[in-house]
Design a protein around this motif. Structure first.
Motif, PDB file in Angstrom:
ATOM      1  N   ARG A   9       0.841  -1.209   0.000  1.00 40.27           N
ATOM      2  CA  ARG A   9       0.000   0.000   0.000  1.00 40.27           C
ATOM      3  C   ARG A   9       0.869   1.249   0.000  1.00 40.27           C
ATOM      4  N   ASP A  10       0.420   2.277  -0.695  1.00 42.02           N
ATOM      5  CA  ASP A  10       1.139   3.550  -0.686  1.00 42.02           C
ATOM      6  C   ASP A  10       1.246   4.057   0.745  1.00 42.02           C
ATOM      7  N   SER A  11       2.448   4.482   1.133  1.00 44.32           N
ATOM      8  CA  SER A  11       2.662   4.964   2.489  1.00 44.32           C
ATOM      9  C   SER A  11       3.070   6.432   2.493  1.00 44.32           C
ATOM     10  N   VAL A  12       4.145   6.756   1.806  1.00 47.01           N
ATOM     11  CA  VAL A  12       4.618   8.136   1.725  1.00 47.01           C
ATOM     12  C   VAL A  12       5.151   8.392   0.327  1.00 47.01           C
ATOM     13  N   MET A  13       5.361   9.675   0.028  1.00 48.05           N
ATOM     14  CA  MET A  13       5.905  10.042  -1.259  1.00 48.05           C
ATOM     15  C   MET A  13       7.101  10.954  -1.033  1.00 48.05           C
ATOM     16  N   ILE A  14       8.144  10.731  -1.808  1.00 47.30           N
ATOM     17  CA  ILE A  14       9.334  11.568  -1.757  1.00 47.30           C
ATOM     18  C   ILE A  14       9.355  12.405  -3.033  1.00 47.30           C
ATOM     19  N   LEU A  15       9.503  13.724  -2.852  1.00 48.48           N
ATOM     20  CA  LEU A  15       9.561  14.647  -3.988  1.00 48.48           C
ATOM     21  C   LEU A  15      10.825  15.481  -3.901  1.00 48.48           C
ATOM     22  N   ASP A  16      11.281  15.949  -5.049  1.00 49.30           N
ATOM     23  CA  ASP A  16      12.340  16.935  -5.067  1.00 49.30           C
ATOM     24  C   ASP A  16      11.869  18.134  -4.245  1.00 49.30           C
TER      25      ASP A  16
END
Length: 87
Positions: free
Chosen positions: A32-39
């Motif tokens: 399951r999607d947990s967190v997102m890392i972005l620039d």
């Protein structure tokens, strides 16, 4: 957008960060999607755009609430009603 399991992201952290500078990386846990890392620059611009949209929505809501059928008058009309002379 790429999705990487948390275990793999942890084991290959440097690679995960390199990818995140190019595109968002979703870290999954148990499938399951947990967190997102972005620039950081992308995230800053996205948060600013979200804040602007929320501010615009608040202004629209306030205008609708104020308009609620109440009549509006111009500054000149208000001044005349109050007996103020406007040059």
């Amino acid at each position: 957008m790429i999705a990487i399991p948390a275990t793999e992201a942890r084991q290959q952290w440097a690679r995960t960060l390199q990818i995140a500078h190019r595109e968002p990386v979703t870290i999954t846990q148990h499938g399951r999607d947990s967190v997102m890392i972005l620039d950081a620059e992308v995230a800053t611009r996205a948060l600013a755009a979200l804040q602007d949209a929320e501010d615009a929505a608040a202004v629209d809501a306030a205008r609708e609430e104020m308009a609620g059928g109440a009549p509006t008058v111009s500054l000149d009309e208000l001044a005349a009603e109050l007996g103020i002379v406007v040059d």
